[in-house]
Design a protein around this motif. Structure first.
Motif, PDB file in Angstrom:
ATOM      1  N   LEU A 145     -30.377 -17.142  -5.784  1.00  0.00           N
ATOM      2  CA  LEU A 145     -30.689 -18.520  -5.396  1.00  0.00           C
ATOM      3  C   LEU A 145     -29.412 -19.308  -5.125  1.00  0.00           C
ATOM      4  N   SER A 146     -28.422 -19.117  -5.980  1.00  0.00           N
ATOM      5  CA  SER A 146     -27.142 -19.805  -5.797  1.00  0.00           C
ATOM      6  C   SER A 146     -26.453 -19.335  -4.523  1.00  0.00           C
ATOM      7  N   ALA A 147     -26.438 -18.017  -4.309  1.00  0.00           N
ATOM      8  CA  ALA A 147     -25.796 -17.471  -3.119  1.00  0.00           C
ATOM      9  C   ALA A 147     -26.479 -17.969  -1.851  1.00  0.00           C
ATOM     10  N   ASN A 148     -27.799 -18.022  -1.863  1.00  0.00           N
ATOM     11  CA  ASN A 148     -28.528 -18.483  -0.684  1.00  0.00           C
ATOM     12  C   ASN A 148     -28.297 -19.969  -0.434  1.00  0.00           C
ATOM     13  N   ASN A 149     -28.133 -20.741  -1.497  1.00  0.00           N
ATOM     14  CA  ASN A 149     -27.839 -22.160  -1.340  1.00  0.00           C
ATOM     15  C   ASN A 149     -26.442 -22.379  -0.775  1.00  0.00           C
ATOM     16  N   TYR A 150     -25.522 -21.492  -1.140  1.00  0.00           N
ATOM     17  CA  TYR A 150     -24.136 -21.586  -0.686  1.00  0.00           C
ATOM     18  C   TYR A 150     -23.988 -21.087   0.747  1.00  0.00           C
ATOM     19  N   ALA A 151     -24.675 -19.982   1.070  1.00  0.00           N
ATOM     20  CA  ALA A 151     -24.588 -19.380   2.404  1.00  0.00           C
ATOM     21  C   ALA A 151     -25.977 -18.903   2.815  1.00  0.00           C
ATOM     22  N   PRO A 152     -26.802 -19.785   3.362  1.00  0.00           N
ATOM     23  CA  PRO A 152     -28.179 -19.431   3.710  1.00  0.00           C
ATOM     24  C   PRO A 152     -28.243 -18.386   4.820  1.00  0.00           C
ATOM     25  N   GLY A 153     -29.355 -17.633   4.820  1.00  0.00           N
ATOM     26  CA  GLY A 153     -29.625 -16.751   5.946  1.00  0.00           C
ATOM     27  C   GLY A 153     -29.349 -15.287   5.732  1.00  0.00           C
ATOM     28  N   ASN A 154     -28.981 -14.884   4.522  1.00  0.00           N
ATOM     29  CA  ASN A 154     -28.766 -13.463   4.248  1.00  0.00           C
ATOM     30  C   ASN A 154     -30.045 -12.831   3.697  1.00  0.00           C
ATOM     31  N   TYR A 155     -30.051 -11.508   3.630  1.00  0.00           N
ATOM     32  CA  TYR A 155     -31.196 -10.755   3.127  1.00  0.00           C
ATOM     33  C   TYR A 155     -30.785 -10.105   1.807  1.00  0.00           C
ATOM     34  N   TYR A 156     -31.598 -10.312   0.749  1.00  0.00           N
ATOM     35  CA  TYR A 156     -31.210  -9.883  -0.595  1.00  0.00           C
ATOM     36  C   TYR A 156     -32.095  -8.739  -1.093  1.00  0.00           C
ATOM     37  N   ILE A 157     -31.439  -7.732  -1.633  1.00  0.00           N
ATOM     38  CA  ILE A 157     -32.122  -6.599  -2.248  1.00  0.00           C
ATOM     39  C   ILE A 157     -31.837  -6.660  -3.740  1.00  0.00           C
ATOM     40  N   CYS A 158     -32.880  -6.916  -4.508  1.00  0.00           N
ATOM     41  CA  CYS A 158     -32.721  -7.177  -5.938  1.00  0.00           C
ATOM     42  C   CYS A 158     -33.422  -6.103  -6.763  1.00  0.00           C
ATOM     43  N   GLN A 159     -32.833  -5.784  -7.914  1.00  0.00           N
ATOM     44  CA  GLN A 159     -33.451  -4.842  -8.840  1.00  0.00           C
ATOM     45  C   GLN A 159     -33.335  -5.371 -10.263  1.00  0.00           C
ATOM     46  N   ASP A 160     -34.316  -5.021 -11.081  1.00  0.00           N
ATOM     47  CA  ASP A 160     -34.236  -5.281 -12.514  1.00  0.00           C
ATOM     48  C   ASP A 160     -35.211  -4.356 -13.222  1.00  0.00           C
ATOM     49  N   LEU A 161     -34.865  -3.991 -14.440  1.00  0.00           N
ATOM     50  CA  LEU A 161     -35.707  -3.081 -15.223  1.00  0.00           C
ATOM     51  C   LEU A 161     -36.913  -3.795 -15.828  1.00  0.00           C
ATOM     52  N   ASP A 162     -36.793  -5.097 -16.050  1.00  0.00           N
ATOM     53  CA  ASP A 162     -37.824  -5.875 -16.727  1.00  0.00           C
ATOM     54  C   ASP A 162     -38.872  -6.375 -15.732  1.00  0.00           C
ATOM     55  N   PRO A 163     -40.144  -6.001 -15.898  1.00  0.00           N
ATOM     56  CA  PRO A 163     -41.193  -6.446 -14.965  1.00  0.00           C
ATOM     57  C   PRO A 163     -41.343  -7.965 -14.903  1.00  0.00           C
ATOM     58  N   ILE A 164     -41.158  -8.643 -16.042  1.00  0.00           N
ATOM     59  CA  ILE A 164     -41.270 -10.105 -16.050  1.00  0.00           C
ATOM     60  C   ILE A 164     -40.153 -10.730 -15.227  1.00  0.00           C
ATOM     61  N   CYS A 165     -38.952 -10.220 -15.379  1.00  0.00           N
ATOM     62  CA  CYS A 165     -37.833 -10.724 -14.580  1.00  0.00           C
ATOM     63  C   CYS A 165     -38.089 -10.538 -13.090  1.00  0.00           C
ATOM     64  N   CYS A 166     -38.627  -9.386 -12.733  1.00  0.00           N
ATOM     65  CA  CYS A 166     -38.903  -9.115 -11.321  1.00  0.00           C
ATOM     66  C   CYS A 166     -39.931 -10.088 -10.769  1.00  0.00           C
ATOM     67  N   LYS A 167     -40.935 -10.405 -11.556  1.00  0.00           N
ATOM     68  CA  LYS A 167     -41.934 -11.383 -11.115  1.00  0.00           C
ATOM     69  C   LYS A 167     -41.302 -12.761 -10.929  1.00  0.00           C
ATOM     70  N   MET A 168     -40.492 -13.181 -11.889  1.00  0.00           N
ATOM     71  CA  MET A 168     -39.833 -14.485 -11.771  1.00  0.00           C
ATOM     72  C   MET A 168     -38.932 -14.524 -10.550  1.00  0.00           C
TER      73      MET A 168
END
Length: 214
Positions: A145-168
Motif C-alpha cells: 500500500l505504501s509503495a503504491n501510494n509512493y509510485a502508483p501503477g505497478n503490479y504486485y505479487i504478494c505471498q504470506d503463509l497466514d491465510p488471515i494475512c492473505c485475506k487482509m
C-alpha cells in the motif's frame, strides 16, 4: 475483545459492533468470517457457495451487524482515498485484537506505517510505473500500500503463509485500487499456494474493484 482505548478513532464504531458479535462467538472466528464475507462480496457473485457457507451460523440481526462492519471499513477506505493517503484498518484492528484477546489464534504485528513509507522511498523511484514488484511476506499488505501510494501503477505479487494475512492483504489492495495477486503459501519453500487472490483484474478497463479467487 479490543478495548475502545486500544483502537484508533476511526475504528471505534467498527470495534463497538464487532464486540457485539464476539460476546457470543470466538473473536478470531468472527474476524476471519468477516474477511471472508468481504472477499465474497468483492468477488461479484462468483463465490456464493462460500458466502452462504460462512454466514449460515449467524442469525439475521448478526448478519446486519456484519453489514455494519463492512460499511465502517468501506468508509475508512473512502476517506483515505479523498485525502490521497493509504490506510490499513484491518491490520490495525487485527493488532488490537491480538493484544487483547489471549485465546485468539492471532499473533502477528506489522511494520509501522512510517517505516513502510521510509522503505518505499529507498526501494522505488517516484516515476516507477508498470513494474512487477514482489512482496514475499506481505502480512496485511502495508508495504505494498505504501509503495503504491509512493509510485502508483505497478503490479504486485504478494505471498504470506497466514491465510488471515492473505485475506487482509487482498481486501486492502482491492479497496486501494492496486493491481496484483496474493498467494497463501510458504515462500521460503516455494510451496504451491493453498489459496490465491487476483486483485482488480483489468481495473484500467472497467474501474470496478474486484477480487478473483482461485
Amino acid at each position: 475483545m479490543p478495548k475502545s482505548v486500544d483502537v484508533p478513532t476511526e475504528l471505534k464504531k467498527f470495534n463497538s459492533v464487532f464486540n457485539m458479535l464476539s460476546r457470543k462467538y470466538d473473536a478470531s472466528q468472527v474476524f476471519n468470517d468477516f474477511l471472508t464475507i468481504v472477499i465474497c462480496c468483492m468477488c461479484r457473485e462468483q463465490q456464493e457457495t462460500l458466502y452462504f457457507e460462512t454466514i449460515k451460523r449467524y442469525e439475521k440481526d448478526e448478519l446486519n451487524q456484519f453489514a455494519q462492519l463492512f460499511g465502517e471499513i468501506a468508509l475508512i477506505y473512502h476517506n483515505a482515498e479523498i485525502l490521497g493517503k493509504w490506510c490499513d484498518p484491518l491490520g490495525q484492528f487485527y493488532e488490537a485484537l491480538a493484544s487483547n484477546y489471549k485465546k485468539s489464534s492471532f499473533g502477528q504485528f506489522f511494520t509501522p506505517k512510517a517505516i513502510c513509507d521510509l522503505m518505499s522511498g529507498f526501494i522505488l523511484e517516484p516515476n516507477t510505473f508498470g513494474k512487477k514488484v514482489n512482496e514475499p511476506a506481505c502480512g496485511s499488505g502495508r508495504a505494498v500500500l505504501s509503495a503504491n501510494n509512493y509510485a502508483p501503477g505497478n503490479y504486485y505479487i504478494c505471498q504470506d503463509l497466514d491465510p488471515i494475512c492473505c485475506k487482509m492483504a487482498a481486501i486492502n489492495l482491492c479497496f486501494h485500487e492496486v493491481r496484483g495477486e496474493v498467494h497463501c503459501m510458504d515462500t521460503l519453500r516455494m510451496s504451491d499456494p493453498t489459496q490465491s487472490y487476483y486483485i482488480n483484474y483489468e481495473f484500467w478497463k472497467h474501474k470496478t474493484k474486484l477480487i478473483i479467487m482461485k
